[in-house]
Design a protein around this motif. Structure first.
Motif, PDB file in Angstrom:
ATOM      1  N   LEU A  41       4.312 -13.273  -2.440  1.00 19.10           N
ATOM      2  CA  LEU A  41       5.027 -12.003  -2.498  1.00 19.10           C
ATOM      3  C   LEU A  41       4.690 -11.267  -3.798  1.00 19.10           C
ATOM      4  CD1 LEU A  41       7.120 -10.036  -1.341  1.00 19.10           C
ATOM      5  CD2 LEU A  41       8.867 -11.386  -2.482  1.00 19.10           C
ATOM      6  N   ARG A  42       4.739 -11.985  -4.931  1.00 16.15           N
ATOM      7  CA  ARG A  42       4.397 -11.367  -6.224  1.00 16.15           C
ATOM      8  C   ARG A  42       2.953 -10.868  -6.242  1.00 16.15           C
ATOM      9  NH1 ARG A  42       7.295 -15.883  -8.090  1.00 16.15           N
ATOM     10  NH2 ARG A  42       5.351 -16.956  -8.632  1.00 16.15           N
ATOM     11  N   THR A  43       2.077 -11.626  -5.614  1.00 20.40           N
ATOM     12  CA  THR A  43       0.668 -11.230  -5.569  1.00 20.40           C
ATOM     13  C   THR A  43       0.491  -9.945  -4.777  1.00 20.40           C
ATOM     14  OG1 THR A  43      -0.053 -13.531  -5.744  1.00 20.40           O
ATOM     15  CG2 THR A  43      -1.654 -11.958  -4.898  1.00 20.40           C
ATOM     16  N   ARG A  44       1.109  -9.878  -3.619  1.00 19.40           N
ATOM     17  CA  ARG A  44       1.005  -8.661  -2.801  1.00 19.40           C
ATOM     18  C   ARG A  44       1.599  -7.463  -3.521  1.00 19.40           C
ATOM     19  NH1 ARG A  44       2.528 -12.391   1.097  1.00 19.40           N
ATOM     20  NH2 ARG A  44       4.661 -11.605   1.169  1.00 19.40           N
ATOM     21  N   ARG A  45       2.737  -7.666  -4.160  1.00 24.05           N
ATOM     22  CA  ARG A  45       3.379  -6.601  -4.923  1.00 24.05           C
ATOM     23  C   ARG A  45       2.460  -6.143  -6.067  1.00 24.05           C
ATOM     24  NH1 ARG A  45       9.068  -8.556  -6.243  1.00 24.05           N
ATOM     25  NH2 ARG A  45       9.411  -8.415  -4.014  1.00 24.05           N
ATOM     26  N   GLY A  46       1.883  -7.123  -6.728  1.00 25.18           N
ATOM     27  CA  GLY A  46       0.972  -6.818  -7.836  1.00 25.18           C
ATOM     28  C   GLY A  46      -0.280  -6.089  -7.378  1.00 25.18           C
ATOM     29  N   LEU A  47      -0.798  -6.494  -6.227  1.00 24.12           N
ATOM     30  CA  LEU A  47      -1.990  -5.826  -5.697  1.00 24.12           C
ATOM     31  C   LEU A  47      -1.701  -4.380  -5.317  1.00 24.12           C
ATOM     32  CD1 LEU A  47      -3.512  -8.709  -3.571  1.00 24.12           C
ATOM     33  CD2 LEU A  47      -4.490  -7.669  -5.634  1.00 24.12           C
ATOM     34  N   ARG A  48      -0.491  -4.139  -4.829  1.00 22.07           N
ATOM     35  CA  ARG A  48      -0.113  -2.747  -4.532  1.00 22.07           C
ATOM     36  C   ARG A  48      -0.066  -1.931  -5.818  1.00 22.07           C
ATOM     37  NH1 ARG A  48       3.749  -5.408  -1.252  1.00 22.07           N
ATOM     38  NH2 ARG A  48       2.968  -5.530   0.881  1.00 22.07           N
ATOM     39  N   ALA A  49       0.441  -2.529  -6.887  1.00 20.55           N
ATOM     40  CA  ALA A  49       0.488  -1.844  -8.176  1.00 20.55           C
ATOM     41  C   ALA A  49      -0.928  -1.603  -8.711  1.00 20.55           C
ATOM     42  CB  ALA A  49       1.306  -2.655  -9.184  1.00 20.55           C
ATOM     43  N   VAL A  50      -1.814  -2.571  -8.496  1.00 24.20           N
ATOM     44  CA  VAL A  50      -3.212  -2.412  -8.910  1.00 24.20           C
ATOM     45  C   VAL A  50      -3.846  -1.262  -8.137  1.00 24.20           C
ATOM     46  CG1 VAL A  50      -5.501  -3.494  -8.788  1.00 24.20           C
ATOM     47  CG2 VAL A  50      -3.572  -4.768  -9.708  1.00 24.20           C
ATOM     48  N   LYS A  51      -3.551  -1.194  -6.858  1.00 24.00           N
ATOM     49  CA  LYS A  51      -4.090  -0.114  -6.025  1.00 24.00           C
ATOM     50  C   LYS A  51      -3.634   1.250  -6.547  1.00 24.00           C
ATOM     51  CE  LYS A  51      -4.000   1.644  -1.303  1.00 24.00           C
ATOM     52  NZ  LYS A  51      -3.452   1.461   0.042  1.00 24.00           N
ATOM     53  N   LYS A  52      -2.371   1.354  -6.898  1.00 21.35           N
ATOM     54  CA  LYS A  52      -1.842   2.608  -7.429  1.00 21.35           C
ATOM     55  C   LYS A  52      -2.499   2.949  -8.771  1.00 21.35           C
ATOM     56  CE  LYS A  52       2.393   4.960  -8.874  1.00 21.35           C
ATOM     57  NZ  LYS A  52       1.698   5.621  -9.948  1.00 21.35           N
ATOM     58  N   GLN A  53      -2.640   1.953  -9.631  1.00 19.60           N
ATOM     59  CA  GLN A  53      -3.278   2.176 -10.934  1.00 19.60           C
ATOM     60  C   GLN A  53      -4.729   2.615 -10.750  1.00 19.60           C
ATOM     61  OE1 GLN A  53      -2.041   2.357 -13.944  1.00 19.60           O
ATOM     62  NE2 GLN A  53      -4.015   2.635 -14.925  1.00 19.60           N
ATOM     63  N   ALA A  54      -5.431   1.998  -9.807  1.00 18.77           N
ATOM     64  CA  ALA A  54      -6.820   2.374  -9.534  1.00 18.77           C
ATOM     65  C   ALA A  54      -6.885   3.816  -9.030  1.00 18.77           C
ATOM     66  CB  ALA A  54      -7.437   1.422  -8.519  1.00 18.77           C
ATOM     67  N   HIS A  55      -5.944   4.182  -8.179  1.00 19.03           N
ATOM     68  CA  HIS A  55      -5.887   5.557  -7.682  1.00 19.03           C
ATOM     69  C   HIS A  55      -5.662   6.538  -8.838  1.00 19.03           C
ATOM     70  CE1 HIS A  55      -4.989   8.873  -4.975  1.00 19.03           C
ATOM     71  NE2 HIS A  55      -3.906   9.098  -5.691  1.00 19.03           N
ATOM     72  N   ASP A  56      -4.744   6.216  -9.726  1.00 16.57           N
ATOM     73  CA  ASP A  56      -4.476   7.073 -10.883  1.00 16.57           C
ATOM     74  C   ASP A  56      -5.691   7.186 -11.791  1.00 16.57           C
ATOM     75  OD1 ASP A  56      -1.912   7.379  -9.896  1.00 16.57           O
ATOM     76  OD2 ASP A  56      -1.000   5.964 -11.319  1.00 16.57           O
ATOM     77  N   LEU A  57      -6.409   6.083 -11.955  1.00 23.31           N
ATOM     78  CA  LEU A  57      -7.615   6.081 -12.778  1.00 23.31           C
ATOM     79  C   LEU A  57      -8.692   6.960 -12.144  1.00 23.31           C
ATOM     80  CD1 LEU A  57      -9.218   5.023 -15.202  1.00 23.31           C
ATOM     81  CD2 LEU A  57      -9.795   3.027 -13.826  1.00 23.31           C
ATOM     82  N   ILE A  58      -8.839   6.875 -10.843  1.00 24.39           N
ATOM     83  CA  ILE A  58      -9.804   7.715 -10.142  1.00 24.39           C
ATOM     84  C   ILE A  58      -9.459   9.184 -10.338  1.00 24.39           C
ATOM     85  CG2 ILE A  58     -10.609   8.415  -7.843  1.00 24.39           C
ATOM     86  CD1 ILE A  58     -10.342   5.410  -7.075  1.00 24.39           C
ATOM     87  N   ARG A  59      -8.186   9.515 -10.204  1.00 23.29           N
ATOM     88  CA  ARG A  59      -7.745  10.894 -10.419  1.00 23.29           C
ATOM     89  C   ARG A  59      -8.084  11.377 -11.829  1.00 23.29           C
ATOM     90  NH1 ARG A  59      -5.807  14.354  -6.409  1.00 23.29           N
ATOM     91  NH2 ARG A  59      -4.957  13.031  -4.802  1.00 23.29           N
ATOM     92  N   SER A  60      -7.826  10.527 -12.817  1.00 23.68           N
ATOM     93  CA  SER A  60      -8.102  10.895 -14.206  1.00 23.68           C
ATOM     94  C   SER A  60      -9.589  11.169 -14.426  1.00 23.68           C
ATOM     95  CB  SER A  60      -7.652   9.790 -15.162  1.00 23.68           C
ATOM     96  OG  SER A  60      -6.263   9.630 -15.104  1.00 23.68           O
ATOM     97  N   THR A  61     -10.431  10.284 -13.876  1.00 28.00           N
ATOM     98  CA  THR A  61     -11.869  10.482 -14.058  1.00 28.00           C
ATOM     99  C   THR A  61     -12.349  11.724 -13.321  1.00 28.00           C
ATOM    100  OG1 THR A  61     -12.408   9.003 -12.222  1.00 28.00           O
ATOM    101  CG2 THR A  61     -12.349   8.031 -14.423  1.00 28.00           C
ATOM    102  N   LEU A  62     -11.787  11.999 -12.156  1.00 28.79           N
ATOM    103  CA  LEU A  62     -12.166  13.209 -11.428  1.00 28.79           C
ATOM    104  C   LEU A  62     -11.763  14.465 -12.197  1.00 28.79           C
ATOM    105  CD1 LEU A  62     -11.305  12.245  -7.752  1.00 28.79           C
ATOM    106  CD2 LEU A  62     -13.573  12.607  -8.732  1.00 28.79           C
TER     107      LEU A  62
END
Length: 82
Positions: A41-62
């Protein structure tokens, strides 16, 4: 419009945060692989947070790249008009 040092720092900070988040998931991922349901459960929750962080990083670079491209176009136009 120009790219400031803080814009670049925001991208770098976002990358560092993303790396730390992935590193933090490693222990729970190993526990999850061994059958620990709570760790799964913690892993899945963490992976969702990683996905969001990656999305935010992509937005910043764009955003940074968009400004850089606009500046190049402006410089080219002003160079041709001269």
């Amino acid at each position: 419009m120009s790219v400031s040092a803080s814009d670049y720092e925001k991208v770098v900070r976002g990358w560092e945060t993303l790396k730390q988040m992935v590193e933090a998931l490693e222990l729970d991922l190993v526990k999850s692989a061994k059958g620990n349901v709570a760790a799964s459960l913690r892993t899945r929750r963490g992976l969702r947070a990683v996905k969001k962080q990656a999305h935010d990083l992509i937005r910043s670079t764009l955003d940074v790249n968009k400004v850089v491209v606009e500046n190049r176009k402006t410089k080219r136009k002003s160079g041709k008009e001269s």
